[in-house]
Design an enzyme around this catalytic site. Structure first.
Site, PDB file in Angstrom:
ATOM      1  N   ASP A 134      77.389  25.814  -6.532  1.00 53.17           N
ATOM      2  CA  ASP A 134      78.513  25.117  -6.201  1.00 53.17           C
ATOM      3  C   ASP A 134      78.167  23.437  -7.009  1.00 53.17           C
ATOM      4  O   ASP A 134      77.293  22.254  -7.075  1.00 53.17           O
ATOM      5  CB  ASP A 134      78.252  24.531  -4.373  1.00 53.17           C
ATOM      6  CG  ASP A 134      79.471  23.528  -4.444  1.00 53.17           C
ATOM      7  OD1 ASP A 134      80.503  22.911  -5.303  1.00 53.17           O
ATOM      8  OD2 ASP A 134      80.363  24.662  -2.937  1.00 53.17           O
ATOM      9  N   THR A 148      85.995  22.941  -4.433  1.00 53.41           N
ATOM     10  CA  THR A 148      85.206  23.854  -3.901  1.00 53.41           C
ATOM     11  C   THR A 148      86.223  25.328  -3.697  1.00 53.41           C
ATOM     12  O   THR A 148      85.785  26.703  -4.068  1.00 53.41           O
ATOM     13  CB  THR A 148      84.778  23.912  -2.980  1.00 53.41           C
ATOM     14  OG1 THR A 148      83.612  23.204  -3.390  1.00 53.41           O
ATOM     15  CG2 THR A 148      83.506  25.087  -2.209  1.00 53.41           C
ATOM     16  N   ASN A 169      91.869  22.717  -1.636  1.00 51.49           N
ATOM     17  CA  ASN A 169      90.617  22.699  -0.314  1.00 51.49           C
ATOM     18  C   ASN A 169      91.544  22.938   0.844  1.00 51.49           C
ATOM     19  O   ASN A 169      91.340  24.109   2.039  1.00 51.49           O
ATOM     20  CB  ASN A 169      89.193  21.975  -0.185  1.00 51.49           C
ATOM     21  CG  ASN A 169      88.626  22.584  -0.968  1.00 51.49           C
ATOM     22  OD1 ASN A 169      88.220  23.416  -1.447  1.00 51.49           O
ATOM     23  ND2 ASN A 169      87.753  21.213  -0.784  1.00 51.49           N
ATOM     24  N   LYS A 225      78.976  27.490   2.139  1.00 50.34           N
ATOM     25  CA  LYS A 225      79.992  26.786   2.749  1.00 50.34           C
ATOM     26  C   LYS A 225      81.036  28.742   3.032  1.00 50.34           C
ATOM     27  O   LYS A 225      81.175  29.353   2.390  1.00 50.34           O
ATOM     28  CB  LYS A 225      80.741  26.721   1.148  1.00 50.34           C
ATOM     29  CG  LYS A 225      79.826  25.315   1.679  1.00 50.34           C
ATOM     30  CD  LYS A 225      81.511  24.179   0.183  1.00 50.34           C
ATOM     31  CE  LYS A 225      80.171  23.234   0.467  1.00 50.34           C
ATOM     32  NZ  LYS A 225      80.386  22.265  -1.154  1.00 50.34           N
ATOM     33  N   HIS A 266      77.291  15.333  -4.290  1.00 54.87           N
ATOM     34  CA  HIS A 266      78.768  14.398  -2.651  1.00 54.87           C
ATOM     35  C   HIS A 266      77.747  12.786  -2.494  1.00 54.87           C
ATOM     36  O   HIS A 266      77.976  11.857  -1.783  1.00 54.87           O
ATOM     37  CB  HIS A 266      79.435  15.042  -1.048  1.00 54.87           C
ATOM     38  CG  HIS A 266      80.050  16.149  -2.342  1.00 54.87           C
ATOM     39  ND1 HIS A 266      80.896  15.175  -2.895  1.00 54.87           N
ATOM     40  CD2 HIS A 266      80.887  17.212  -2.077  1.00 54.87           C
ATOM     41  CE1 HIS A 266      82.073  16.382  -3.279  1.00 54.87           C
ATOM     42  NE2 HIS A 266      82.197  17.887  -2.518  1.00 54.87           N
ATOM     43  N   ASP A 317      81.197  26.579  -9.395  1.00 52.95           N
ATOM     44  CA  ASP A 317      83.066  26.152  -8.590  1.00 52.95           C
ATOM     45  C   ASP A 317      83.398  24.967  -9.733  1.00 52.95           C
ATOM     46  O   ASP A 317      85.033  25.410  -9.621  1.00 52.95           O
ATOM     47  CB  ASP A 317      83.041  25.905  -7.407  1.00 52.95           C
ATOM     48  CG  ASP A 317      82.172  25.419  -6.994  1.00 52.95           C
ATOM     49  OD1 ASP A 317      81.365  25.072  -7.155  1.00 52.95           O
ATOM     50  OD2 ASP A 317      82.361  24.857  -5.889  1.00 52.95           O
ATOM     51  N   HIS A 370      84.321  15.458  -7.576  1.00 49.48           N
ATOM     52  CA  HIS A 370      84.947  15.571  -7.983  1.00 49.48           C
ATOM     53  C   HIS A 370      86.379  16.463  -7.750  1.00 49.48           C
ATOM     54  O   HIS A 370      86.996  15.462  -6.775  1.00 49.48           O
ATOM     55  CB  HIS A 370      83.984  17.059  -8.812  1.00 49.48           C
ATOM     56  CG  HIS A 370      83.967  18.366  -7.100  1.00 49.48           C
ATOM     57  ND1 HIS A 370      85.168  18.676  -6.543  1.00 49.48           N
ATOM     58  CD2 HIS A 370      82.398  18.071  -6.531  1.00 49.48           C
ATOM     59  CE1 HIS A 370      84.521  19.357  -5.265  1.00 49.48           C
ATOM     60  NE2 HIS A 370      82.850  18.619  -5.219  1.00 49.48           N
TER      61      HIS A 370
END
EC number: 3.1.3.1
Length: 551
Positions: free
Chosen positions: A48, A87, A108, A169, A302, A343, A486
């Site tokens: 990720d 993601t 998302n 996740k 992040h 991703d 992102h």
């Protein structure tokens, strides 16, 4: 490099010779006229937020798992071609062969004014019809994924094929695993969990117990190798927040810090390795699929950015952890193939960018939030109530309470105001996007409108789609959990590496662009499984010689 302490449940599985000292198995040329049988196990890894930029920056430092993959077929310029580089959409492309416009996973989360609850935000991997649920407190579901995955193609061709999906996740595990997984496990913040009613394998039980124990104990700071020392500089982002020089020291009980650290990927990978070992994947005479969603790089990116000592330690540790996974698989003697990608890419926080030769980097203005913009528009037009719903970029929706005439007025005023803002590159209407043809040209040549089209679903997308200018971070401040992110139209978020490896293959590097939607049909060809539906992707020939795996 002093690393984190191995999890007890992972130690036996992932114990190996120090991986920096291991040698990558030499490639063996396989004559084109002697095609190989299908591998008995396919391993698909998504890292990720592992951008093509990070891959280029660190590839010379890898000495273990990622180094092994670089002896195979290397596509350093892969693309998550669509505009919604988040993601859930990104993971939906990897094993379906389709862009989000076909998978239905356009973000998302999105707004559905017909959702059967007060909260009209719908999370991509939830079942919003569950009574009492919200987009933050939800029941995980695969219902929003509109197309089948590679695992489902495999089961259609051979019902005895097994599909195992493990990720940090839920949206990664679900979007890559699809609708027919044999085992699917994700981290919910406290433990690895699955759909209600699924029995918990012994390996998952052991891992959960050991992770709980690990989190309850403090983690000492990691040593910084010389390559990481050069990246170690603290940036004070606000009176209580700094980033850039961390070494993953963690207080006992801090599960948030555990998640944004190399420890997290070790737990994910060890769980996947344990399930593969216990289930004897690849040893039943049928081709099986093991899916791994390594999520820690995203959390590190992040919360701490992409260019400090933290990301350096994370990627070097991930390289070691993946090497240990491959060592586990090697011991089984199984003929396995690996595909690795991401991703989406990512963008460092603007405060550091500005000191690293990018003075134009900025945080998005709070004026661009749909709520703030909508209030101003409502006041100007004399319309009461909220008129816009959404964030500060991406999908923005007109309120369903507006009259037809007011919708026209509000949309026109919104376009004018957004385009007048110096941080906005483009504003596209639903009609503009829907009227744009789907293209299959090299992804780096796509217009912004074509990128938006690849993320468009008529039932889920916004009435407007807002594209911020390059290097404008869609996070207004540094007070929240994320300081970098992102999700833009731009190539630093679209470009990701794509790597394929199988023991004995002749490696090569292809610098020209390919797409993540090409991964599923390529693997299908490798394992001789027909693609049962029309898809956006194409097969990539992994034969370095005159042979062609796609024929």
């Amino acid at each position: 490099m002093k690393s984190f302490r191995p999890l007890a449940a992972a130690a036996a599985l992932l114990a190996a010779t120090p991986l920096a000292a291991q040698e990558t198995p030499p490639a063996q040329t396989v004559p084109a006229e002697a095609p190989r049988a299908a591998p008995s196990l396919v391993v698909v890894i998504s890292v990720d937020q592992f951008s093509a930029d990070l891959f280029a920056e660190y590839r010379a430092q890898f000495s273990s798992g990622l180094a092994r993959l670089m002896t195979g077929a290397v596509f350093p310029s892969g693309y998550q071609s669509h505009a919604a580089t988040e993601t859930c959409p990104g993971h939906s492309t990897i094993l379906t062969g389709d862009h989000p416009s076909k998978t239905g996973i356009i973000a998302n989360d999105w707004t559905d004014f017909n959702a059967p609850r007060e909260d009209k935000t719908v999370y991509c991997a939830e079942d919003e019809s569950v009574p009492g649920s919200t987009s933050n407190n939800y029941t995980v579901s695969d219902k929003h994924l509109k197309v089948p995955t590679l695992g489902e193609w495999m089961k259609l061709a051979d019902p005895a094929s097994r599909v195992v999906s493990v990720a940090g996740k839920d949206r990664a595990a679900v979007m890559m695993g699809g609708h027919k997984t044999d085992e699917i496990w994700w981290w919910n913040g406290k433990a690895f969990v699955s759909y209600a009613g699924r029995a918990e394998p012994a390996m998952v039980t052991r891992m959960n117990a050991n992770v709980t124990k690990r989190i309850s104990e403090a983690q000492e700071p990691l040593d910084l190798p010389p390559f990481c020392q050069a990246r170690s500089r603290a940036f004070q982002l606000n009176p209580t927040r700094s980033a850039g020089a961390g070494r993953f020291a963690r207080a006992a009980g801090n599960s948030t810090a555990f998640r944004a650290s190399p420890e997290f990927d070790e737990a994910i990978v060890a769980t996947a390795a344990g399930l593969a070992s216990d289930m004897k994947l690849g040893q039943s005479g049928h081709t099986d699929l093991l899916i791994v969603g390594a999520s820690a790089t995203d959390y590190v990116g992040h919360t701490l950015g992409t260019e400090g000592s933290e990301m350096c330690l994370q990627l070097l540790s991930l390289d070691q952890t993946l090497g240990k996974l491959f060592a586990v698989l090697d011991k089984t003697g199984v003929d396995y193939a690996v595909a690795l990608t991401a991703d989406h890419g990512g963008h460092d926080f603007p405060e550091r960018n500005r000191e690293h030769a990018a003075p134009m980097a900025a945080r998005v203005s709070k004026e661009l939030s749909a709520k703030t913009m909508g209030l101003a528009i409502g006041q100007a037009l004399g319309i009461k109530g909220p008129v816009l719903v959404g964030g500060n970029s991406g999908d923005v929706y007109l309120s369903p309470d507006l009259s037809k005439a007011d919708r026209v007025r509000v949309q026109a005023e919104a376009i004018k105001r957004y385009m007048a803002n110096p941080q906005v590159e483009a504003v596209f209407t639903r009609a503009q996007i829907a009227g744009t043809p789907i293209v299959h040209t090299p992804p780096e040549t796509w217009t912004l409108l074509e990128r938006a089209r690849a993320s468009y679903d008529p039932q889920r997308s916004g009435d407007l789609v807002i594209a911020l200018k390059p290097r404008v971070t869609p996070i207004a401040g540094t007070e929240g959990g994320s300081i970098a992110t992102h999700g833009s139209f731009w190539d630093y978020d679209r470009r990701v590496p794509i790597l394929f490896w199988r023991k004995g293959m002749t490696g090569f590097e292809q610098p020209l662009s390919v797409e993540t939607v090409d991964i599923a049909p390529t693997l299908a060809a490798l394992i001789h499984v027909p693609v049962p539906v029309e898809i956006d992707g194409r097969c990539l020939d992994l034969d370095a010689g005159q042979g062609d795996i796609c024929k």
